[in-house]
Design a protein around this motif. Structure first.
Motif, PDB file in Angstrom:
ATOM      1  N   ASP A 151      64.178 -16.042  49.259  1.00  0.00           N
ATOM      2  CA  ASP A 151      64.088 -17.120  47.769  1.00  0.00           C
ATOM      3  C   ASP A 151      65.868 -16.082  46.787  1.00  0.00           C
ATOM      4  O   ASP A 151      67.016 -17.289  46.453  1.00  0.00           O
ATOM      5  CB  ASP A 151      63.341 -16.337  46.519  1.00  0.00           C
ATOM      6  N   SER A 152      66.345 -14.950  46.809  1.00  0.00           N
ATOM      7  CA  SER A 152      67.332 -14.225  46.678  1.00  0.00           C
ATOM      8  C   SER A 152      68.663 -15.315  47.324  1.00  0.00           C
ATOM      9  O   SER A 152      69.559 -14.908  46.717  1.00  0.00           O
ATOM     10  CB  SER A 152      67.585 -12.702  46.539  1.00  0.00           C
ATOM     11  N   LEU A 153      68.178 -14.820  48.870  1.00  0.00           N
ATOM     12  CA  LEU A 153      69.471 -15.593  49.449  1.00  0.00           C
ATOM     13  C   LEU A 153      69.643 -16.813  49.311  1.00  0.00           C
ATOM     14  O   LEU A 153      70.826 -17.688  49.161  1.00  0.00           O
ATOM     15  CB  LEU A 153      69.249 -14.808  51.495  1.00  0.00           C
ATOM     16  N   ILE A 154      68.867 -17.245  48.757  1.00  0.00           N
ATOM     17  CA  ILE A 154      68.903 -19.698  48.945  1.00  0.00           C
ATOM     18  C   ILE A 154      69.519 -19.276  47.544  1.00  0.00           C
ATOM     19  O   ILE A 154      70.280 -20.463  47.458  1.00  0.00           O
ATOM     20  CB  ILE A 154      67.651 -19.971  48.940  1.00  0.00           C
ATOM     21  N   SER A 155      69.341 -18.695  46.204  1.00  0.00           N
ATOM     22  CA  SER A 155      69.360 -18.816  44.920  1.00  0.00           C
ATOM     23  C   SER A 155      71.034 -18.623  45.202  1.00  0.00           C
ATOM     24  O   SER A 155      72.266 -19.003  44.682  1.00  0.00           O
ATOM     25  CB  SER A 155      68.764 -17.951  44.688  1.00  0.00           C
ATOM     26  N   ALA A 156      71.325 -17.677  46.362  1.00  0.00           N
ATOM     27  CA  ALA A 156      72.547 -16.701  46.304  1.00  0.00           C
ATOM     28  C   ALA A 156      73.728 -18.037  46.519  1.00  0.00           C
ATOM     29  O   ALA A 156      74.615 -17.854  46.357  1.00  0.00           O
ATOM     30  CB  ALA A 156      73.408 -15.675  46.767  1.00  0.00           C
ATOM     31  N   MET A 157      72.902 -18.513  47.718  1.00  0.00           N
ATOM     32  CA  MET A 157      74.107 -19.250  48.767  1.00  0.00           C
ATOM     33  C   MET A 157      73.788 -20.481  47.593  1.00  0.00           C
ATOM     34  O   MET A 157      75.332 -21.342  47.901  1.00  0.00           O
ATOM     35  CB  MET A 157      73.179 -19.469  49.445  1.00  0.00           C
ATOM     36  N   VAL A 158      73.221 -21.476  47.393  1.00  0.00           N
ATOM     37  CA  VAL A 158      73.371 -22.409  46.408  1.00  0.00           C
ATOM     38  C   VAL A 158      73.635 -22.945  45.023  1.00  0.00           C
ATOM     39  O   VAL A 158      73.888 -23.508  44.550  1.00  0.00           O
ATOM     40  CB  VAL A 158      71.908 -23.577  46.827  1.00  0.00           C
ATOM     41  N   GLY A 159      73.553 -20.985  44.803  1.00  0.00           N
ATOM     42  CA  GLY A 159      73.901 -21.300  42.892  1.00  0.00           C
ATOM     43  C   GLY A 159      72.258 -21.993  42.339  1.00  0.00           C
ATOM     44  O   GLY A 159      72.491 -22.080  41.227  1.00  0.00           O
ATOM     45  N   ARG A 160      70.752 -22.015  43.071  1.00  0.00           N
ATOM     46  CA  ARG A 160      70.314 -22.083  41.717  1.00  0.00           C
ATOM     47  C   ARG A 160      69.000 -22.239  43.063  1.00  0.00           C
ATOM     48  O   ARG A 160      68.904 -21.564  43.658  1.00  0.00           O
ATOM     49  CB  ARG A 160      70.205 -23.715  41.916  1.00  0.00           C
ATOM     50  N   THR A 161      68.023 -21.874  42.296  1.00  0.00           N
ATOM     51  CA  THR A 161      66.639 -21.918  43.261  1.00  0.00           C
ATOM     52  C   THR A 161      66.096 -23.351  43.758  1.00  0.00           C
ATOM     53  O   THR A 161      66.274 -24.630  42.672  1.00  0.00           O
ATOM     54  CB  THR A 161      65.352 -21.160  42.605  1.00  0.00           C
ATOM     55  N   LEU A 162      65.478 -23.082  44.830  1.00  0.00           N
ATOM     56  CA  LEU A 162      64.555 -24.760  45.495  1.00  0.00           C
ATOM     57  C   LEU A 162      63.064 -23.682  45.456  1.00  0.00           C
ATOM     58  O   LEU A 162      62.761 -23.187  46.670  1.00  0.00           O
ATOM     59  CB  LEU A 162      65.789 -24.659  46.567  1.00  0.00           C
ATOM     60  N   ASP A 163      62.755 -24.672  44.478  1.00  0.00           N
ATOM     61  CA  ASP A 163      61.824 -24.529  44.394  1.00  0.00           C
ATOM     62  C   ASP A 163      60.293 -24.561  45.765  1.00  0.00           C
ATOM     63  O   ASP A 163      60.250 -24.237  45.924  1.00  0.00           O
ATOM     64  CB  ASP A 163      60.662 -24.573  43.360  1.00  0.00           C
ATOM     65  N   ASN A 164      61.101 -25.749  45.908  1.00  0.00           N
ATOM     66  CA  ASN A 164      60.045 -26.619  47.578  1.00  0.00           C
ATOM     67  C   ASN A 164      61.127 -27.029  48.164  1.00  0.00           C
ATOM     68  O   ASN A 164      61.805 -27.971  48.129  1.00  0.00           O
ATOM     69  CB  ASN A 164      59.411 -28.489  47.150  1.00  0.00           C
ATOM     70  N   GLN A 165      61.288 -26.239  49.250  1.00  0.00           N
ATOM     71  CA  GLN A 165      62.094 -26.527  50.696  1.00  0.00           C
ATOM     72  C   GLN A 165      61.822 -27.815  51.224  1.00  0.00           C
ATOM     73  O   GLN A 165      62.479 -28.034  52.007  1.00  0.00           O
ATOM     74  CB  GLN A 165      61.954 -25.129  51.488  1.00  0.00           C
ATOM     75  N   TYR A 166      60.319 -28.114  50.872  1.00  0.00           N
ATOM     76  CA  TYR A 166      59.984 -29.414  52.059  1.00  0.00           C
ATOM     77  C   TYR A 166      59.325 -29.777  50.703  1.00  0.00           C
ATOM     78  O   TYR A 166      58.133 -29.674  50.744  1.00  0.00           O
ATOM     79  CB  TYR A 166      59.373 -28.941  53.051  1.00  0.00           C
ATOM     80  N   PRO A 167      60.167 -31.028  50.237  1.00  0.00           N
ATOM     81  CA  PRO A 167      60.200 -32.358  48.924  1.00  0.00           C
ATOM     82  C   PRO A 167      58.794 -33.280  49.030  1.00  0.00           C
ATOM     83  O   PRO A 167      59.871 -34.131  49.508  1.00  0.00           O
ATOM     84  CB  PRO A 167      61.099 -32.011  48.167  1.00  0.00           C
TER      85      PRO A 167
END
Length: 499
Positions: free
Chosen positions: A231-247
């Motif tokens: 979660d912390s890597l994804i948040s740093a990478m995209v500048g936002r959280t991805l609550d659902n990686q598979y929507p």
């Protein structure tokens, strides 16, 4: 002391700042992960490190001394090598010739090469990488895993201090990935530094000592990998959280769109039968070489098949070429977007209409206004990041190239969309955007078939999953089934029964 440092590096292109005040340090003998969304500047950074690009601002320091590379040869002379995602292999040449390309040993006072010494050295280098192979054989006769090792052998041959690996596992099977991981660890033990660029978070956590995150050409953070999680890597990478990686979008499954009965191809496909419906995503899983891509190349008319019947909208269809398939409402996004999906030297605008050019004509000529309108709709609707629609598509990041391929096929207004490895080599944020494009297609009543080697993706996005092995269908699982999990899929992919 660091082996390599970039300090406040800036690299500009017309209308774009690819790197902005970028800093990075790589320690001797460490595996350093590099991650960022497509378009974050990773490729530009690699090209600065390898001498392809010279930055306008900033400093490169190696072994404590300031350096400047005017070309890749100068970077190689300082011990920097790169294994690119698209391997630089000459398939018709031997393993030895590939390893010694531009470095061949000549006999003294003779125009002839010292092949005995070259073969011996090539064999020793490959053996050190865990590959006891015949180096005299054509490189193209070996699989992707061996070819990747040949690229690494080139770096070992020049006594590289820093080896950059750009998405090295993107085209490898499970066993080949395991061998590569083992090789990377052995290189680290010898004191060689690795800059490991990957979109696969699990690989970063498995291999790396530290990780650097880039976004929009800038340094976001560098931390020990032990201090990070998904979660912390994804948040740093995209500048936002991805609550659902598979929507995954729930839709009502419609009538049958495609049915295949008893499809056979000598030595490749063995009695393949299945159906796909409108309003659903049908996933195809299996190991590399299971016959998934070959099945859909045969359906699309790109490859011949010996027997079998293809039904579209419950009627037998004659498909002898991709042109026939397109007329029948089928779109096929190939796994090789650069080799088969795009014309890299042509503009984004041109690539977007490659499969629908007839619809873009006004009389004998192309309707430029209509093409501009269509391009604008694609760029906005698919969130394609470009500076200009006339920009060569080869200059785009992998994720944006993939969106151009998708746009090209959406412009055909097909009914059946085949996505072959749709998220290979693109980052987490771009993956979610591709999944949402699939959702929009099935919401519009289309049929989507997804071939993927990433099991979380298959499980997360599919309504049904078909597993293949050695050209045969081993079984089918529905989204509602308790058996739809990685263990069951892998068991079937290796030849076991679904129970």
């Amino acid at each position: 002391m660091s082996l390599m440092e970039l300090k406040h590096v800036t690299k500009r292109f017309p209308g774009v700042v690819a790197l902005r005040n970028m800093s990075l340090d790589i320690k001797p003998g460490e595996i350093h992960g590099l991650i960022g969304e497509n378009g974050a500047g990773k490729s530009t950074l690699i090209k600065v490190l390898t001498g392809v690009y010279t930055p306008e601002e900033g400093t490169l320091i190696m072994d404590g001394k300031e350096v400047s590379f005017k070309n890749p040869r100068e970077a190689a002379a300082h011990g920097i090598a790169c294994v690119y995602q698209e391997l630089n292999i000459v398939r018709l040449l031997s393993v030895t010739d590939n390893i010694f390309i531009n470095k061949a040993l000549k006999k003294k006072n003779s125009p002839f090469l010292e092949y005995d010494k070259m073969h011996e050295r090539a064999h020793d280098v490959m053996l050190s990488l865990g590959q006891d192979i015949d180096v005299k054989k054509e490189c193209g006769s070996y699989g992707m895993g061996i070819q990747q090792m040949v690229e690494i052998a080139k770096a070992v041959l020049i006594d590289a201090k820093l080896i950059i690996m750009d998405e090295p596992t993107s085209s490898l099977g499970e066993k080949e990935v395991a061998q590569l991981m083992k090789t990377i660890r052995s290189l680290k033990e010898k004191g060689i530094s690795i800059l490991f660029v990957s979109h696969k978070l699990e690989e970063l956590f498995e291999l790396c000592d530290r990780v650097t995150v880039m976004r929009d050409g800038e340094h976001i953070l560098t931390k020990d990998i032990s201090e990070m999680d998904n979660d912390s890597l994804i948040s740093a990478m995209v500048g936002r959280t991805l609550d659902n990686q598979y929507p995954k979008m729930e839709t009502t499954r419609g009538r049958e769109a495609l049915r295949v009965e008893h499809l056979n191809s000598t030595g490749v496909l063995k009695d393949v039968s299945f159906h796909a419906n409108y309003g659903e995503i049908l996933g195809f899983a299996g190991l590399v070489g299971a016959g998934r891509t070959e099945t859909f190349r045969a359906i699309f008319g790109a490859d011949n098949h010996d027997s079998g019947t293809i039904y579209i909208n419950e009627k037998p269809a004659t498909i002898k070429s991709p042109k026939d398939a397109i007329r029948q409402g089928i779109a096929f996004l190939t796994e090789d977007r650069k080799g088969q999906g795009l014309v890299l030297t042509q503009s984004v605008r041109t690539n977007l209409i490659l499969s629908s050019m007839k619809k873009c004509k006004k009389g004998l000529f192309l309707d430029e206004k209509h093409i501009d309108q269509l391009t604008g709709e694609n760029v906005d609707g698919l969130k394609i990041k470009i500076s200009d629609s006339k920009e060569a598509v080869g200059q785009l990041s992998g994720g944006n190239q993939q969106k151009v391929v998708i746009g090209k096929w959406i412009n055909t207004n097909a009914d059946i969309y085949i996505f072959d490895e749709p998220t290979r080599g693109i980052d987490v944020g771009a993956k979610v955007e591709v999944y949402n494009i699939m959702n929009n297609l099935i919401k519009a009543g289309k049929c989507v078939i997804m071939i993927s080697s990433e099991l979380p993706e298959i499980i997360g996005m599919s309504d049904r999953v078909i597993i293949m092995r050695e050209g045969k269908i081993m079984g089918e699982l529905s989204r509602e089934s308790d058996l739809l999990n990685q263990e069951t899929i892998m068991k079937a992919a290796w030849g076991g029964a679904i129970q």
